[in-house]
Motif scaffolding. Structure first.
Motif, PDB file in Angstrom:
ATOM      1  N   SER A 128       0.732  -1.312  -0.280  1.00 42.90           N
ATOM      2  CA  SER A 128      -0.074  -0.383   0.008  1.00 42.90           C
ATOM      3  C   SER A 128       0.779   1.415   0.222  1.00 42.90           C
ATOM      4  N   LEU A 129       1.109   1.707  -0.792  1.00 46.86           N
ATOM      5  CA  LEU A 129       1.109   2.933  -0.937  1.00 46.86           C
ATOM      6  C   LEU A 129       0.239   4.592  -0.317  1.00 46.86           C
ATOM      7  N   PRO A 130       1.306   5.464  -0.060  1.00 43.10           N
ATOM      8  CA  PRO A 130       0.300   6.722  -0.215  1.00 43.10           C
ATOM      9  C   PRO A 130       0.341   7.076  -1.167  1.00 43.10           C
ATOM     10  N   PHE A 131      -1.088   7.877  -1.549  1.00 47.18           N
ATOM     11  CA  PHE A 131      -1.530   8.635  -2.412  1.00 47.18           C
ATOM     12  C   PHE A 131      -0.570   9.733  -3.345  1.00 47.18           C
ATOM     13  N   PHE A 132       0.388  10.263  -2.635  1.00 48.13           N
ATOM     14  CA  PHE A 132       1.551  11.322  -3.302  1.00 48.13           C
ATOM     15  C   PHE A 132       2.333  10.312  -4.413  1.00 48.13           C
ATOM     16  N   GLN A 133       2.618   8.899  -3.710  1.00 47.33           N
ATOM     17  CA  GLN A 133       2.989   8.258  -4.798  1.00 47.33           C
ATOM     18  C   GLN A 133       2.620   7.627  -5.936  1.00 47.33           C
ATOM     19  N   LEU A 134       1.588   7.081  -5.606  1.00 54.66           N
ATOM     20  CA  LEU A 134       0.385   6.569  -6.882  1.00 54.66           C
ATOM     21  C   LEU A 134       0.876   7.786  -7.807  1.00 54.66           C
ATOM     22  N   LEU A 135       0.329   9.196  -7.561  1.00 49.85           N
ATOM     23  CA  LEU A 135       0.236   9.860  -8.024  1.00 49.85           C
ATOM     24  C   LEU A 135       1.401  10.511  -9.190  1.00 49.85           C
ATOM     25  N   MET A 136       2.839  10.123  -8.324  1.00 47.84           N
ATOM     26  CA  MET A 136       3.873  10.643  -8.744  1.00 47.84           C
ATOM     27  C   MET A 136       4.362   9.066  -9.988  1.00 47.84           C
ATOM     28  N   LEU A 137       3.432   8.243  -9.671  1.00 51.90           N
ATOM     29  CA  LEU A 137       3.978   6.858 -10.566  1.00 51.90           C
ATOM     30  C   LEU A 137       3.673   7.047 -11.784  1.00 51.90           C
ATOM     31  N   MET A 138       2.220   7.783 -11.356  1.00 54.74           N
ATOM     32  CA  MET A 138       0.601   6.991 -13.164  1.00 54.74           C
ATOM     33  C   MET A 138       1.694   8.864 -13.214  1.00 54.74           C
ATOM     34  N   THR A 139       1.648   9.685 -12.787  1.00 49.75           N
ATOM     35  CA  THR A 139       2.483  10.659 -13.807  1.00 49.75           C
ATOM     36  C   THR A 139       3.692  10.469 -14.880  1.00 49.75           C
ATOM     37  N   SER A 140       4.398   9.958 -13.412  1.00 50.91           N
ATOM     38  CA  SER A 140       5.811   9.907 -14.540  1.00 50.91           C
ATOM     39  C   SER A 140       5.905   8.873 -15.440  1.00 50.91           C
ATOM     40  N   SER A 169       6.037  16.955 -21.195  1.00 49.64           N
ATOM     41  CA  SER A 169       4.512  17.603 -21.006  1.00 49.64           C
ATOM     42  C   SER A 169       3.600  18.701 -20.010  1.00 49.64           C
ATOM     43  N   PRO A 170       4.045  20.214 -20.768  1.00 51.89           N
ATOM     44  CA  PRO A 170       3.826  20.846 -19.401  1.00 51.89           C
ATOM     45  C   PRO A 170       2.962  20.786 -19.035  1.00 51.89           C
ATOM     46  N   LEU A 171       1.686  20.541 -19.881  1.00 54.29           N
ATOM     47  CA  LEU A 171       0.495  20.541 -19.177  1.00 54.29           C
ATOM     48  C   LEU A 171       0.496  19.268 -18.740  1.00 54.29           C
ATOM     49  N   VAL A 172       0.779  18.589 -18.248  1.00 51.68           N
ATOM     50  CA  VAL A 172       0.361  17.107 -17.245  1.00 51.68           C
ATOM     51  C   VAL A 172       1.969  18.063 -16.249  1.00 51.68           C
ATOM     52  N   PHE A 173       2.656  18.391 -16.156  1.00 50.87           N
ATOM     53  CA  PHE A 173       3.653  18.351 -15.414  1.00 50.87           C
ATOM     54  C   PHE A 173       2.889  19.228 -14.602  1.00 50.87           C
ATOM     55  N   ASN A 174       2.631  20.731 -14.982  1.00 50.92           N
ATOM     56  CA  ASN A 174       1.946  21.154 -14.684  1.00 50.92           C
ATOM     57  C   ASN A 174       0.810  21.302 -13.251  1.00 50.92           C
ATOM     58  N   ILE A 175       0.045  20.580 -14.081  1.00 45.63           N
ATOM     59  CA  ILE A 175      -1.361  20.261 -12.912  1.00 45.63           C
ATOM     60  C   ILE A 175      -1.377  19.660 -11.951  1.00 45.63           C
ATOM     61  N   ALA A 176      -0.332  18.053 -12.940  1.00 47.25           N
ATOM     62  CA  ALA A 176      -0.130  17.250 -11.718  1.00 47.25           C
ATOM     63  C   ALA A 176       1.047  17.328 -10.134  1.00 47.25           C
ATOM     64  N   THR A 177       1.843  18.114 -10.638  1.00 46.57           N
ATOM     65  CA  THR A 177       3.064  18.857  -9.772  1.00 46.57           C
ATOM     66  C   THR A 177       2.614  19.444  -8.633  1.00 46.57           C
ATOM     67  N   PRO A 178       1.709  20.367  -8.617  1.00 52.07           N
ATOM     68  CA  PRO A 178       0.596  21.074  -7.177  1.00 52.07           C
ATOM     69  C   PRO A 178      -0.072  20.114  -6.614  1.00 52.07           C
ATOM     70  N   GLY A 218      13.184   4.565 -12.253  1.00 51.32           N
ATOM     71  CA  GLY A 218      13.631   4.591 -11.148  1.00 51.32           C
ATOM     72  C   GLY A 218      13.041   4.836 -10.340  1.00 51.32           C
ATOM     73  N   LEU A 219      12.139   5.876 -10.457  1.00 49.78           N
ATOM     74  CA  LEU A 219      11.100   6.030  -9.402  1.00 49.78           C
ATOM     75  C   LEU A 219      10.931   4.469  -8.582  1.00 49.78           C
ATOM     76  N   PHE A 220      10.193   3.810 -10.358  1.00 51.93           N
ATOM     77  CA  PHE A 220       9.038   2.608  -9.940  1.00 51.93           C
ATOM     78  C   PHE A 220       9.729   2.028  -8.852  1.00 51.93           C
ATOM     79  N   LEU A 221      11.664   1.587  -9.013  1.00 51.41           N
ATOM     80  CA  LEU A 221      12.236   1.001  -8.259  1.00 51.41           C
ATOM     81  C   LEU A 221      12.661   1.287  -6.678  1.00 51.41           C
TER      82      LEU A 221
END
Length: 148
Positions: free
Chosen positions: A11-23, A37-46, A142-145
């Motif tokens: 079980s991963l925290p939600f922010f880690q799942l979001l980071m994995l999906m975004t990456s 992609s600036p659209l994905v990056f600028n929406i997902a990062t905040p 690297g993030l997945f590992l």
């Protein structure tokens, strides 16, 4: 059977799942266009930073680590503008706020090692050299590992 049971207990925290999906999305886009992609990056990062702050909280040490990396990355861009993309550095900087310094070092190690392995295998198989490779897919590996 044992491996399946280990993944059920994962079980991963939600922010880690979001980071994995975004990456993963950014890796696919970077592999095709050599751009983050600036659209994905600028929406997902905040959103990732907000989830991280709500779940764990941002310490002063993380913020100081971020500032040091910010100045180092700007120095790298200024000294070597052709070797690393600005999108790669922006992504690494945003991840530096949610990763511990040890996780960040391991991320760089895994990403660089997998990129070097890719370059060596590509050269051995095709006998051609790469002039430019997308780095975000290797950061995603690297993030997945780190997280899994």
């Amino acid at each position: 059977m044992i491996i399946i049971n280990q993944f059920r207990n994962l079980s991963l925290p939600f922010f880690q799942l979001l980071m994995l999906m975004t990456s993963s999305l950014l890796a696919i886009h970077d592999a095709k266009t050599f751009k983050v992609s600036p659209l994905v990056f600028n929406i997902a990062t905040p959103l990732i930073l907000l989830c991280y702050a709500l779940e764990i909280g941002i310490s002063h040490f993380h913020f100081l680590f971020f500032l040091v990396l910010f100045f180092i990355s700007n120095l790298i861009i200024w000294l070597f503008p052709a070797y690393i993309g600005g999108g790669d550095l922006k992504l690494l900087l945003s991840w530096s706020l949610v990763l511990s310094p040890i996780q960040f070092i391991w991320l760089l190690f895994y990403a660089s090692s997998s990129a070097l392995l890719w370059i060596l295998l590509w050269k051995m198989i095709t006998r051609k050299t790469h002039h430019k490779i997308p780095f975000v897919p290797f950061l995603t590996i690297g993030l997945f590992l780190i997280f899994l």
